[in-house]
Design a protein around this motif. Sequence first.
Motif, PDB file in Angstrom:
ATOM      1  N   MET A 106     -73.895  23.681  98.921  1.00  0.00           N
ATOM      2  CA  MET A 106     -72.903  23.092  99.895  1.00  0.00           C
ATOM      3  C   MET A 106     -72.560  21.674  99.501  1.00  0.00           C
ATOM      4  SD  MET A 106     -71.697  24.969 102.447  1.00  0.00           S
ATOM      5  CE  MET A 106     -71.451  24.195 104.052  1.00  0.00           C
ATOM      6  N   SER A 107     -73.822  20.941  99.169  1.00  0.00           N
ATOM      7  CA  SER A 107     -73.665  19.475  98.755  1.00  0.00           C
ATOM      8  C   SER A 107     -72.691  19.121  97.668  1.00  0.00           C
ATOM      9  CB  SER A 107     -75.037  19.001  98.496  1.00  0.00           C
ATOM     10  OG  SER A 107     -75.523  19.639  97.220  1.00  0.00           O
ATOM     11  N   THR A 108     -72.514  20.025  96.632  1.00  0.00           N
ATOM     12  CA  THR A 108     -71.632  19.768  95.651  1.00  0.00           C
ATOM     13  C   THR A 108     -70.133  19.769  96.095  1.00  0.00           C
ATOM     14  OG1 THR A 108     -71.669  22.202  94.954  1.00  0.00           O
ATOM     15  CG2 THR A 108     -73.119  20.628  93.877  1.00  0.00           C
ATOM     16  N   GLY A 109     -69.806  20.699  96.968  1.00  0.00           N
ATOM     17  CA  GLY A 109     -68.539  20.950  97.472  1.00  0.00           C
ATOM     18  C   GLY A 109     -68.136  19.801  98.266  1.00  0.00           C
ATOM     19  N   PHE A 110     -69.202  19.122  98.801  1.00  0.00           N
ATOM     20  CA  PHE A 110     -68.592  17.873  99.820  1.00  0.00           C
ATOM     21  C   PHE A 110     -68.741  16.764  98.899  1.00  0.00           C
ATOM     22  CE2 PHE A 110     -70.536  20.441 103.588  1.00  0.00           C
ATOM     23  CZ  PHE A 110     -69.374  20.665 104.190  1.00  0.00           C
ATOM     24  N   SER A 111     -69.379  16.497  97.864  1.00  0.00           N
ATOM     25  CA  SER A 111     -69.581  15.311  97.115  1.00  0.00           C
ATOM     26  C   SER A 111     -68.439  14.905  96.276  1.00  0.00           C
ATOM     27  CB  SER A 111     -70.766  15.305  96.447  1.00  0.00           C
ATOM     28  OG  SER A 111     -70.733  16.263  95.141  1.00  0.00           O
ATOM     29  N   SER A 112     -67.740  15.896  95.629  1.00  0.00           N
ATOM     30  CA  SER A 112     -66.574  15.679  94.592  1.00  0.00           C
ATOM     31  C   SER A 112     -65.203  14.919  95.152  1.00  0.00           C
ATOM     32  CB  SER A 112     -66.347  16.548  93.591  1.00  0.00           C
ATOM     33  OG  SER A 112     -67.524  16.891  92.873  1.00  0.00           O
ATOM     34  N   PRO A 113     -64.786  15.710  96.171  1.00  0.00           N
ATOM     35  CA  PRO A 113     -63.277  15.148  96.621  1.00  0.00           C
ATOM     36  C   PRO A 113     -63.362  13.873  97.011  1.00  0.00           C
ATOM     37  CG  PRO A 113     -63.670  17.559  97.167  1.00  0.00           C
ATOM     38  CD  PRO A 113     -64.980  17.074  96.627  1.00  0.00           C
TER      39      PRO A 113
END
Length: 374
Positions: A106-113
Amino acid sequence: MNAKKLIVVGLPMIAVTYGLSRFSYGLMLPYINETINMNQSTSGVISSLSYIAYCIAIVLAMAFSNKVTPRSIIVVAGLSSIIGLGIISISSNPVVLGLGIFMAGMSTGFSSPPYANIVSANIETRLQNQTNSWINSGTSIGTACTGAIAIIMTDSWRETYLIFMVIAIFVFIANYKLLPGHQVPEKKVTVGYSKKEWRRSIQLILASLFIGISCSAYWTFSRDFLLNIESIPTYLGECFWVIIGVAGLLGGTAGAFIDKFGVMSAYRVSVLILSTSSLILGIYPGNKITGFLSPILFGSSYIFITGVLIVWGISVFKTNPSFGLGVPFLILALGQAIGSVFSGVIADISGYYVLFIGSSMIGYVTLVFKPKIN
């Protein structure tokens, strides 16, 4: 906030969320399997949970990008990473391990945008491509760090994940203190976007999907494959992830390459190199040169191609940079989730040789797409 300061905090967060929280599973899998016995199909399904979690999180990040500050979303990313890594470290069966992998994913999806929005709002236009590319290259730093710690800790995978969690806590604190906390987009952005933008995104979406499918086997099974080949020196298997990570630093040049040679050239070069890395692993796996060359090609081209997708996506969805980054990364992760499940099944049925050669063929097919920046 200037470009250098943003890179200093953004790059480590991407390193933690992508390198330590997400892609470390493929590195640690041989050690985890010594404690939690799983067949290749189960390993592939657990790997896919990370990508599914990523897809869910990145949709949420895009949906809330015009309602909350980018820093708030990054805080959620940091917390997801910390909790996920902690759960992985104490997991005793595939179910708990899968939960930890899901939370960390989940952390990867929240971090980039959010970083795309921060770059767009704070960095002058001529530096935006390079800034986005260098932040994105944090994946390579995280991968190299994961590999180095794993070598030092040998097969102590639980303690390794605890170390990852501590690193994630420090990076979380740095981002919380240094990122702007008041910056919400002044204009409301329509989530649906124009039909013209969606039409222009078709090739971007298809390219991201097939690239994700083609590279999923490499992230999950490449190191496990090499470790089981007698002719490959043990040190190559141990350093495999470090080689991928260090080579990935070359991917940070994607923005500068695009500025000079164009997105089409950047896309084709990176796809060719990425696909070739899987091809030679499938054809010449027992060759020592392959043990060095394949991860160098993969590490540099994977980070490079994700940088290309960022620039391409932001160009397509001009109304919202986080959406422009989120769409190709979402579809890339969806492809990786699909690919992970099928990779495990194919590896069980036909072996790794067929798996990696097949993955490379899928990658070469994506050369038919033609990215443009308008």
